[in-house]
Design a protein around this motif. Structure first.
Motif, short mmCIF file in Angstrom:
data_model
loop_
_atom_site.label_atom_id
_atom_site.label_comp_id
_atom_site.label_asym_id
_atom_site.label_seq_id
_atom_site.Cartn_x
_atom_site.Cartn_y
_atom_site.Cartn_z
N THR A 4 0.87 -1.28 -0.02
CA THR A 4 0.02 0.05 -0.02
C THR A 4 0.99 1.30 0.12
N ASN A 5 1.78 1.30 0.64
CA ASN A 5 2.85 2.46 0.67
C ASN A 5 3.50 2.33 -0.53
N GLU A 6 3.86 1.62 -1.04
CA GLU A 6 4.59 1.58 -2.42
C GLU A 6 3.53 2.17 -3.49
N ALA A 100 -6.96 1.21 2.31
CA ALA A 100 -7.81 1.43 1.15
C ALA A 100 -8.38 2.73 1.06
N LEU A 101 -8.99 3.25 2.08
CA LEU A 101 -9.57 4.47 2.17
C LEU A 101 -8.62 5.68 2.20
N ALA A 102 -7.48 5.17 2.86
CA ALA A 102 -6.38 6.36 3.10
C ALA A 102 -5.87 6.48 1.64
N LEU A 103 -5.49 5.29 0.70
CA LEU A 103 -4.89 5.37 -0.53
C LEU A 103 -6.17 6.15 -1.56
N TYR A 104 -7.33 5.82 -1.28
CA TYR A 104 -8.27 6.49 -2.25
C TYR A 104 -8.39 7.88 -1.87
N GLN A 105 -7.87 8.66 -0.84
CA GLN A 105 -7.69 10.00 -0.65
C GLN A 105 -6.41 10.57 -1.26
N VAL A 106 -5.42 9.72 -1.20
CA VAL A 106 -4.16 10.03 -1.95
C VAL A 106 -4.41 10.22 -3.40
N ALA A 240 -11.31 3.96 -7.47
CA ALA A 240 -10.90 5.01 -6.71
C ALA A 240 -10.13 6.06 -7.35
N SER A 241 -9.98 6.28 -8.80
CA SER A 241 -9.45 7.24 -9.33
C SER A 241 -10.27 7.89 -10.52
#
Length: 326
Positions: A4-6, A100-106, A240-241
Motif C-alpha cells: 500500500t505504501n509503495e 484502502a480509504l487512505a489510498l483513495y484519498q491520496v 478509486a481514481s
C-alpha cells in the motif's frame, strides 16, 4: 515498505513501474479476495500465468452488486461506497479497508491536483453526512469543498456566486446545474476571471434533460466562464481514481496509476483507433477490491490521447454518481 505504501508513493511521485506494481497487487488480491480468485481460476489466469497488466482478469462491474469483493473481512471495512441506482434497484458496493480509504484519498487528491489549481471549491451535491455512501461527496469533502444542495440552497448559492471576489471551482452534477439555473430564472452570474466549472454528467429524470451541448452553453452564458474553463469528471464507485476532460470535446484523461483498455465487445480483442468498444479500467488505487474492472461503458480512443466516452452499452443498467445525489 508495504505494498500500500509503495502504491501511495507511485501515485504521489511517479516512482515505480506500473506493470510490476499491477502484478504484485493482482497477486495480493488473488490470495485474499475469494470471489475474485474463483473468477480468475475459472478463466485460467493466475499470478503464476499472468505476466502483463493487460492480462490481469477484469472483474465485471456487476460483480460489485453480488459479491463482497474485499481482501479483508467485511466487518473490518471502515467505509462502503454505493453506486447510484433508482429506488429499489440493486447497487454496487465498494468496500474500503482503512488502508484502502487512505489510498483513495491520496489518489483523488493527486488526480485532482494534476488538472486544477488550488481554488476554493463549491460543490453542488449533498455533503457526506446526507449521503454517506457517495464516493463523490466523500471526494469533495476530502478536497475541502463547501456544499450547496437542494432547493433551499439555491438562494444561498446565488448570493455566494454574486459576492465572489476571487476565482473558484464550481463542481456539480449536470442535473444540479440545470435545477439551479431553472430556479434562478435566467439570472446571470459573472464568476471572477480564471474560475472553473466541473460537471459529472447525468440526468436520469432528476431534472429536465438537456443535451450536453446545451448544458455547456448554459454554463458559459449563465456563469460567464469560457468554454475551455468547463471540465467533465468521469468516475465510478467501483474505482478509486477519476478521469477528467476539458471542454465539450476533450478526451477523458487518466493519471499514470490508472490505465484503460478498450475492447471489442464480441471478440474481446483490443479496439483500434476509431473503433468503439467496452472500457476496462486498471486502477492501482483499488487496493482492497480488484484493480481490474470491466465496465458496461462504451468508449473510443481519441487521436489526441485518452478516450471519448460514448455512454452505456445497449441494455446496460443505467447508473452514475448523479443518481445517488438525489
Amino acid at each position: 515498505m508495504s505494498l500500500t505504501n509503495e502504491l501511495a508513493a507511485f501515485i504521489q511521485t511517479g516512482q515505480g513501474e506500473f506493470n510490476a506494481l499491477s502484478l504484485r497487487l493482482f497477486a495480493y488480491q488473488y490470495a485474499h479476495n475469494l470471489p475474485y480468485r474463483r473468477f480468475c481460476n475459472g478463466r485460467g489466469q493466475t499470478p503464476e500465468t499472468v505476466t502483463r497488466w493487460q492480462d490481469i482478469p477484469a472483474a465485471p462491474a456487476s460483480a460489485f452488486k453480488r459479491f463482497a469483493l474485499t481482501c479483508v473481512p467485511e466487518e473490518e471495512c471502515v467505509k462502503v461506497f454505493h453506486s447510484s441506482g433508482t429506488t429499489g434497484s440493486e447497487t454496487s458496493r465498494h468496500l474500503m479497508s482503512a488502508d484502502a480509504l487512505a489510498l483513495y484519498q491520496v489518489s483523488l487528491t493527486a488526480g485532482y491536483e494534476r488538472h486544477f489549481p488550488p481554488l476554493p471549491l463549491l460543490g453542488l451535491m449533498p455533503p457526506p453526512d446526507a449521503s454517506p455512501h457517495s464516493s463523490l461527496s466523500f471526494m469533495l469533502e476530502t478536497l475541502g469543498a463547501e456544499f450547496f444542495w437542494g432547493e433551499s440552497s439555491h438562494d444561498t448559492l446565488a448570493r455566494t456566486l454574486t459576492g465572489l471576489a476571487i476565482p473558484c471551482t464550481l463542481f456539480g452534477t449536470a442535473f444540479a446545474f440545470v435545477n439551479f439555473f431553472d430556479a434562478t430564472h435566467g439570472e446571470r452570474f459573472v464568476l471572477p476571471a480564471d474560475s472553473l466549472v466541473i460537471e459529472t454528467g447525468g440526468f436520469k429524470g432528476r431534472s429536465r434533460e438537456i443535451e450536453r451541448e446545451e448544458l455547456y452553453t448554459l454554463l458559459t452564458k449563465r456563469l460567464d466562464v469560457p468554454p475551455d474553463h468547463c471540465f467533465s469528471e468521469y468516475g465510478m464507485s467501483e474505482i478509486a481514481s477519476q478521469f477528467y476532460s476539458q471542454g465539450l470535446t476533450g478526451p477523458k484523461l487518466a493519471p499514470p496509476w490508472l490505465r484503460t483498455r478498450i475492447l471489442d465487445p464480441v471478440t474481446g480483442t483490443e479496439a483500434v483507433l476509431g473503433q468503439p468498444g467496452l472500457l476496462a479500467h486498471y486502477d492501482l488505487a483499488n487496493v482492497n477490491s480488484v484493480l481490474a474492472i470491466q465496465t458496461e461503458d462504451l468508449g473510443v480512443w481519441d487521436e489526441h490521447g485518452g478516450f471519448q466516452l460514448l455512454g452505456r452499452a445497449p441494455g446496460a443498467v443505467l447508473r452514475g454518481c448523479s443518481l445517488l445525489a438525489e
